[in-house]
Enzyme design. Structure first.
Site, mmCIF file in Angstrom:
data_model
loop_
_atom_site.group_PDB
_atom_site.id
_atom_site.type_symbol
_atom_site.label_atom_id
_atom_site.label_comp_id
_atom_site.label_asym_id
_atom_site.label_seq_id
_atom_site.Cartn_x
_atom_site.Cartn_y
_atom_site.Cartn_z
ATOM 1 N N ASN A 9 -0.870 -2.940 5.768
ATOM 2 C CA ASN A 9 0.079 -0.980 6.141
ATOM 3 C C ASN A 9 0.375 -1.009 7.457
ATOM 4 O O ASN A 9 1.823 -0.871 7.662
ATOM 5 C CB ASN A 9 -0.083 0.040 5.383
ATOM 6 C CG ASN A 9 -0.506 -0.589 3.606
ATOM 7 O OD1 ASN A 9 0.229 -0.970 3.204
ATOM 8 N ND2 ASN A 9 -1.939 -0.124 3.548
ATOM 9 N N THR A 102 -4.686 -8.271 -1.682
ATOM 10 C CA THR A 102 -5.343 -9.546 -1.435
ATOM 11 C C THR A 102 -5.893 -8.635 0.176
ATOM 12 O O THR A 102 -6.974 -9.690 -0.069
ATOM 13 C CB THR A 102 -3.555 -10.487 -0.974
ATOM 14 O OG1 THR A 102 -3.272 -9.925 -0.142
ATOM 15 C CG2 THR A 102 -3.220 -10.765 -1.701
ATOM 16 N N ASP A 103 -5.770 -7.402 0.274
ATOM 17 C CA ASP A 103 -6.783 -7.431 1.726
ATOM 18 C C ASP A 103 -7.966 -7.332 0.752
ATOM 19 O O ASP A 103 -8.860 -7.407 1.627
ATOM 20 C CB ASP A 103 -6.041 -6.284 2.450
ATOM 21 C CG ASP A 103 -5.206 -5.345 1.609
ATOM 22 O OD1 ASP A 103 -5.589 -4.710 0.541
ATOM 23 O OD2 ASP A 103 -5.704 -3.975 2.380
ATOM 24 N N ARG A 104 -7.877 -6.879 -0.134
ATOM 25 C CA ARG A 104 -9.433 -5.516 -1.155
ATOM 26 C C ARG A 104 -10.323 -7.084 -1.931
ATOM 27 O O ARG A 104 -10.851 -7.573 -1.181
ATOM 28 C CB ARG A 104 -9.286 -4.755 -2.295
ATOM 29 C CG ARG A 104 -8.576 -3.628 -1.331
ATOM 30 C CD ARG A 104 -8.050 -3.009 -2.649
ATOM 31 N NE ARG A 104 -9.649 -2.432 -3.255
ATOM 32 C CZ ARG A 104 -9.328 -1.940 -4.721
ATOM 33 N NH1 ARG A 104 -8.039 -1.835 -5.056
ATOM 34 N NH2 ARG A 104 -9.514 -1.882 -5.575
#
Length: 250
Positions: A9, A102-104
């Site tokens: 982000n 998708t980061d998690r």
């Protein structure tokens, strides 16, 4: 060589690695701002041997289009990670697996590579996420809350007499700036510790903490803790080691 991209982000993190490299064993790595149009071309020029690009993008379609165009200019095409029902030994417990950022997802995969016991995967960035990963690789779910910076800005924006605080943590704050910062850090640490409670009695339970704001509250946490840099990139490298994605997205 492969290029790994974590488009978050706030910033874009990247690493260049050989296929099969150990976690964090990068040839080069760094980060740059979304609007730094010269940064990615410079990375590509410095590493002409890149043959594969794998990334996670939670910053939105416009940034993805810009990154794709830069890569295409040198004959590369990115594989953008999709959150699926299962990957690299991790099973996705979301009701709709594709809704998971998708980061998690990448961080959970990276965590599974680093630790085979139960763990709480905490990423402290613009937002703070705390995700529960069982010893058998099941992602049970997790929480999202405003990160430290967002909490501070929210207080400054929405209260008449509380400015953006450049204070310090204190056990018992005696000025407004310290009171604001201490409250926000307690909120972060408290959320993490509450999410860790169901795991606390399990053998080998660990909190894996990553992200740019991790250092703000890591020392407050009273749980078994391991700090990890670039956990999303470690997860992407793990996925890359399995070969082409079954559900790559452009």
């Amino acid at each position: 060589m492969m290029l790994l991209i974590d488009a978050g982000n706030t910033r874009i993190k990247w690493a260049v690695a050989e296929p099969g490299a150990a976690p964090g064993d990068w040839l080069a790595h760094g980060s740059f701002a979304h609007d730094d149009g010269a940064a990615l071309p410079a990375v590509l020029a410095a590493h002409p041997g890149i043959r594969r690009v794998l990334g996670s993008n939670v910053a939105g379609p416009a940034l993805g289009v810009a990154l794709d165009a830069t890569l295409a200019a040198v004959g590369l095409r990115a594989e953008w990670l999709a959150s699926t029902a299962e990957r690299a030994g991790v099973r996705n417990g979301y009701g709709e697996p594709g809704q998971l950022g998708t980061d998690r997802w990448a961080a959970l995969i990276g965590a599974r590579r680093l630790h085979r016991g139960p763990c709480l995967v905490v990423s402290a960035g613009t937002a703070t996420t705390a995700d529960v990963l069982d010893a058998d690789g099941l992602f049970r779910g997790g929480v999202i809350l405003p990160g430290v910076g967002l909490m501070l800005r929210a207080l400054a924006r929405n209260t008449a007499q509380l400015p953006f605080a450049d204070g310090h943590f204190s056990d018992v704050p005696r000025n407004t700036a310290d009171a604001i910062v201490t409250g926000c850090l307690h909120a972060q640490a408290g959320a993490v510790e509450r999410m860790f409670r169901p795991l606390a009695e399990q053998p080998g339970a660990l909190c894996l903490l990553t992200g740019g704001a991790a250092g703000r509250f890591a020392d407050l946490l009273q749980v078994p803790l391991r700090r990890v840099d670039n956990l999303v990139l470690i997860g992407l490298a793990t996925v890359a080691g399995e070969g082409p994605q079954p559900a790559a997205m452009g």
